[in-house]
Design an enzyme around this catalytic site. Structure first.
Site, PDB file in Angstrom:
ATOM      1  N   CYS A  80       3.133  -3.425   3.941  1.00  0.00           N
ATOM      2  CA  CYS A  80       2.260  -2.302   4.302  1.00  0.00           C
ATOM      3  C   CYS A  80       2.869  -1.674   5.562  1.00  0.00           C
ATOM      4  O   CYS A  80       4.051  -1.896   5.835  1.00  0.00           O
ATOM      5  CB  CYS A  80       0.797  -2.731   4.472  1.00  0.00           C
ATOM      6  SG  CYS A  80       0.441  -3.851   5.833  1.00  0.00           S
ATOM      7  N   GLY A  81       2.122  -0.918   6.320  1.00  0.00           N
ATOM      8  CA  GLY A  81       2.708  -0.277   7.494  1.00  0.00           C
ATOM      9  C   GLY A  81       3.220  -1.294   8.496  1.00  0.00           C
ATOM     10  O   GLY A  81       4.331  -1.188   9.023  1.00  0.00           O
ATOM     11  N   THR A  82       2.401  -2.306   8.759  1.00  0.00           N
ATOM     12  CA  THR A  82       2.760  -3.343   9.740  1.00  0.00           C
ATOM     13  C   THR A  82       3.017  -4.699   9.109  1.00  0.00           C
ATOM     14  O   THR A  82       3.511  -5.605   9.790  1.00  0.00           O
ATOM     15  CB  THR A  82       1.595  -3.539  10.729  1.00  0.00           C
ATOM     16  OG1 THR A  82       0.427  -3.902   9.967  1.00  0.00           O
ATOM     17  CG2 THR A  82       1.311  -2.273  11.523  1.00  0.00           C
ATOM     18  N   GLY A  83       2.611  -4.879   7.870  1.00  0.00           N
ATOM     19  CA  GLY A  83       2.635  -6.202   7.224  1.00  0.00           C
ATOM     20  C   GLY A  83       1.382  -7.010   7.514  1.00  0.00           C
ATOM     21  O   GLY A  83       1.168  -8.065   6.921  1.00  0.00           O
ATOM     22  N   HIS A 138       8.719 -24.953   7.519  1.00  0.00           N
ATOM     23  CA  HIS A 138       7.644 -25.700   8.198  1.00  0.00           C
ATOM     24  C   HIS A 138       6.244 -25.393   7.663  1.00  0.00           C
ATOM     25  O   HIS A 138       5.390 -26.273   7.657  1.00  0.00           O
ATOM     26  CB  HIS A 138       7.664 -25.393   9.697  1.00  0.00           C
ATOM     27  CG  HIS A 138       8.797 -26.053  10.411  1.00  0.00           C
ATOM     28  ND1 HIS A 138       8.887 -26.118  11.796  1.00  0.00           N
ATOM     29  CD2 HIS A 138       9.927 -26.688   9.950  1.00  0.00           C
ATOM     30  CE1 HIS A 138       9.993 -26.753  12.144  1.00  0.00           C
ATOM     31  NE2 HIS A 138      10.651 -27.098  11.036  1.00  0.00           N
ATOM     32  N   ASN A 139       6.008 -24.129   7.256  1.00  0.00           N
ATOM     33  CA  ASN A 139       4.635 -23.740   6.890  1.00  0.00           C
ATOM     34  C   ASN A 139       4.417 -23.621   5.380  1.00  0.00           C
ATOM     35  O   ASN A 139       3.291 -23.378   4.954  1.00  0.00           O
ATOM     36  CB  ASN A 139       4.264 -22.420   7.569  1.00  0.00           C
ATOM     37  CG  ASN A 139       4.507 -22.444   9.065  1.00  0.00           C
ATOM     38  OD1 ASN A 139       5.317 -21.681   9.585  1.00  0.00           O
ATOM     39  ND2 ASN A 139       3.856 -23.343   9.762  1.00  0.00           N
ATOM     40  N   GLY A 174      -2.277  -6.075   7.598  1.00  0.00           N
ATOM     41  CA  GLY A 174      -3.476  -5.990   6.764  1.00  0.00           C
ATOM     42  C   GLY A 174      -3.283  -6.642   5.412  1.00  0.00           C
ATOM     43  O   GLY A 174      -4.154  -7.384   4.928  1.00  0.00           O
ATOM     44  N   ARG A 219       6.331 -34.447   8.149  1.00  0.00           N
ATOM     45  CA  ARG A 219       5.258 -34.187   9.111  1.00  0.00           C
ATOM     46  C   ARG A 219       4.654 -32.794   8.916  1.00  0.00           C
ATOM     47  O   ARG A 219       3.492 -32.562   9.258  1.00  0.00           O
ATOM     48  CB  ARG A 219       5.742 -34.382  10.543  1.00  0.00           C
ATOM     49  CG  ARG A 219       6.755 -33.357  11.017  1.00  0.00           C
ATOM     50  CD  ARG A 219       7.269 -33.702  12.409  1.00  0.00           C
ATOM     51  NE  ARG A 219       8.003 -32.605  13.023  1.00  0.00           N
ATOM     52  CZ  ARG A 219       9.275 -32.318  12.752  1.00  0.00           C
ATOM     53  NH1 ARG A 219       9.947 -33.032  11.860  1.00  0.00           N
ATOM     54  NH2 ARG A 219       9.879 -31.306  13.359  1.00  0.00           N
ATOM     55  N   HIS A 220       5.441 -31.889   8.361  1.00  0.00           N
ATOM     56  CA  HIS A 220       4.928 -30.525   8.137  1.00  0.00           C
ATOM     57  C   HIS A 220       3.912 -30.492   7.007  1.00  0.00           C
ATOM     58  O   HIS A 220       3.001 -29.673   7.012  1.00  0.00           O
ATOM     59  CB  HIS A 220       6.097 -29.578   7.846  1.00  0.00           C
ATOM     60  CG  HIS A 220       7.130 -29.588   8.926  1.00  0.00           C
ATOM     61  ND1 HIS A 220       6.859 -29.166  10.207  1.00  0.00           N
ATOM     62  CD2 HIS A 220       8.417 -30.028   8.918  1.00  0.00           C
ATOM     63  CE1 HIS A 220       7.940 -29.327  10.953  1.00  0.00           C
ATOM     64  NE2 HIS A 220       8.891 -29.843  10.205  1.00  0.00           N
ATOM     65  N   ASP A 229       0.871  -1.176   0.000  1.00  0.00           N
ATOM     66  CA  ASP A 229       0.000   0.000   0.000  1.00  0.00           C
ATOM     67  C   ASP A 229       0.913   1.233   0.000  1.00  0.00           C
ATOM     68  O   ASP A 229       2.132   1.120  -0.189  1.00  0.00           O
ATOM     69  CB  ASP A 229      -1.001  -0.032   1.172  1.00  0.00           C
ATOM     70  CG  ASP A 229      -0.325   0.146   2.529  1.00  0.00           C
ATOM     71  OD1 ASP A 229       0.929   0.192   2.584  1.00  0.00           O
ATOM     72  OD2 ASP A 229      -1.040   0.237   3.541  1.00  0.00           O
ATOM     73  N   HIS A 230       0.316   2.416   0.224  1.00  0.00           N
ATOM     74  CA  HIS A 230       1.121   3.641   0.192  1.00  0.00           C
ATOM     75  C   HIS A 230       2.252   3.610   1.221  1.00  0.00           C
ATOM     76  O   HIS A 230       3.342   4.110   0.973  1.00  0.00           O
ATOM     77  CB  HIS A 230       0.220   4.863   0.434  1.00  0.00           C
ATOM     78  CG  HIS A 230      -0.560   4.770   1.708  1.00  0.00           C
ATOM     79  ND1 HIS A 230      -1.749   4.072   1.798  1.00  0.00           N
ATOM     80  CD2 HIS A 230      -0.312   5.243   2.949  1.00  0.00           C
ATOM     81  CE1 HIS A 230      -2.202   4.150   3.045  1.00  0.00           C
ATOM     82  NE2 HIS A 230      -1.345   4.856   3.756  1.00  0.00           N
ATOM     83  N   ARG A 255       6.856   0.157   8.736  1.00  0.00           N
ATOM     84  CA  ARG A 255       6.979   0.957   9.957  1.00  0.00           C
ATOM     85  C   ARG A 255       7.538   0.134  11.108  1.00  0.00           C
ATOM     86  O   ARG A 255       7.576   0.597  12.243  1.00  0.00           O
ATOM     87  CB  ARG A 255       5.598   1.531  10.318  1.00  0.00           C
ATOM     88  CG  ARG A 255       5.063   2.502   9.262  1.00  0.00           C
ATOM     89  CD  ARG A 255       3.622   2.886   9.509  1.00  0.00           C
ATOM     90  NE  ARG A 255       3.142   3.784   8.451  1.00  0.00           N
ATOM     91  CZ  ARG A 255       1.858   4.010   8.187  1.00  0.00           C
ATOM     92  NH1 ARG A 255       0.914   3.405   8.910  1.00  0.00           N
ATOM     93  NH2 ARG A 255       1.511   4.819   7.217  1.00  0.00           N
ATOM     94  N   ARG A 283       0.461 -31.116   8.275  1.00  0.00           N
ATOM     95  CA  ARG A 283      -0.099 -29.964   9.009  1.00  0.00           C
ATOM     96  C   ARG A 283      -0.559 -28.880   8.043  1.00  0.00           C
ATOM     97  O   ARG A 283      -1.617 -28.267   8.250  1.00  0.00           O
ATOM     98  CB  ARG A 283       0.946 -29.418   9.983  1.00  0.00           C
ATOM     99  CG  ARG A 283       1.254 -30.414  11.092  1.00  0.00           C
ATOM    100  CD  ARG A 283       2.500 -30.047  11.855  1.00  0.00           C
ATOM    101  NE  ARG A 283       2.792 -31.065  12.862  1.00  0.00           N
ATOM    102  CZ  ARG A 283       3.984 -31.226  13.436  1.00  0.00           C
ATOM    103  NH1 ARG A 283       4.983 -30.432  13.108  1.00  0.00           N
ATOM    104  NH2 ARG A 283       4.164 -32.166  14.333  1.00  0.00           N
TER     105      ARG A 283
HETATM  106  C1  RB5 Z   1      -1.980   2.369   6.718  1.00  0.00           C
HETATM  107  O1  RB5 Z   1      -1.917   3.499   7.508  1.00  0.00           O
HETATM  108  C2  RB5 Z   1      -1.825   1.117   7.575  1.00  0.00           C
HETATM  109  O2  RB5 Z   1      -2.989   0.884   8.294  1.00  0.00           O
HETATM  110  C3  RB5 Z   1      -1.495  -0.075   6.704  1.00  0.00           C
HETATM  111  O3  RB5 Z   1      -0.338   0.184   5.984  1.00  0.00           O
HETATM  112  C4  RB5 Z   1      -1.230  -1.395   7.415  1.00  0.00           C
HETATM  113  O4  RB5 Z   1      -0.329  -1.225   8.457  1.00  0.00           O
HETATM  114  C5  RB5 Z   1      -2.406  -2.154   7.804  1.00  0.00           C
HETATM  115  O5  RB5 Z   1      -2.330  -3.295   8.295  1.00  0.00           O
END
Ligand code: RB5
Length: 152
Positions: free
Chosen positions: A67-70, A100-101, A72, A134-135, A8-9, A111, A138
């Site tokens: 994304c910001g956190t990975g 494993h996965n 979403g 075994r993996h 995303d942005h 971020r 699963r």
């Molecule tokens: C965007 O601000 C933020 O919510 C998105 O990048 C992400 O972190 C969502 O999971």
């Protein structure tokens, strides 16, 4: 390897750095957007879905999402049947995600991790192989959950 990238942005800058890094290693890298940091209409569910569908359709073998956190963007990718995307903030998890996965997608938070750590994460992810055994059973159980809900 053919690798699809999505962000995303918030993730564009890191995504482009990782594309450059992996292209330099000989990987064939394709960008599935977002392409413009000012475009808030291409929010994380859309590129997450596009990369997951590209893997499902065989256009690319694996994917990198940012994304910001990975979070979403990986949640969106995981809604595509057969896709396993994991958020990784360090190399150990990236290694296990493959060994494993059998994850096809590594997702990161721009971020959360810095550029050099993100490079270590993708290098680890793309150097590991699924161990099977075994993996495999699963991972098949995860697919079984999808099948149960598709029947319903
Ligand atoms: C965007 O601000 C933020 O919510 C998105 O990048 C992400 O972190 C969502 O999971």
């Amino acid at each position: 390897m053919k690798i699809g990238f999505g962000s995303d942005h918030a993730g564009i800058e890191l995504k482009l750095q990782l594309m450059e890094h992996l292209s330099a290693q000989g990987h064939e890298c394709t960008d599935y957007g977002n392409y413009d940091p000012n475009d808030r209409g291409d929010d994380y569910p859309l590129p997450g879905r596009r990369v997951a569908e590209a893997i499902r359709e065989g256009e690319v073998e694996k994917g990198v999402l940012v994304c910001g956190t990975g979070l979403g963007i990986s949640l969106a990718a995981n809604k595509v049947p057969g896709i396993r995307a994991c958020v990784c903030s360090e190399p150990y998890t990236a290694s296990m995600a493959v060994r494993h996965n059998n994850c096809q997608i590594v997702s990161m938070g721009a971020r959360v991790v810095g550029r050099d750590l993100a490079k270590m994460i993708v290098d680890t992810f793309f150097s590991c192989e699924f161990e099977g055994g075994r993996h495999e059973a699963r991972v098949d159980m995860i697919s079984g959950i999808e099948r149960d809900y598709q029947k319903a």
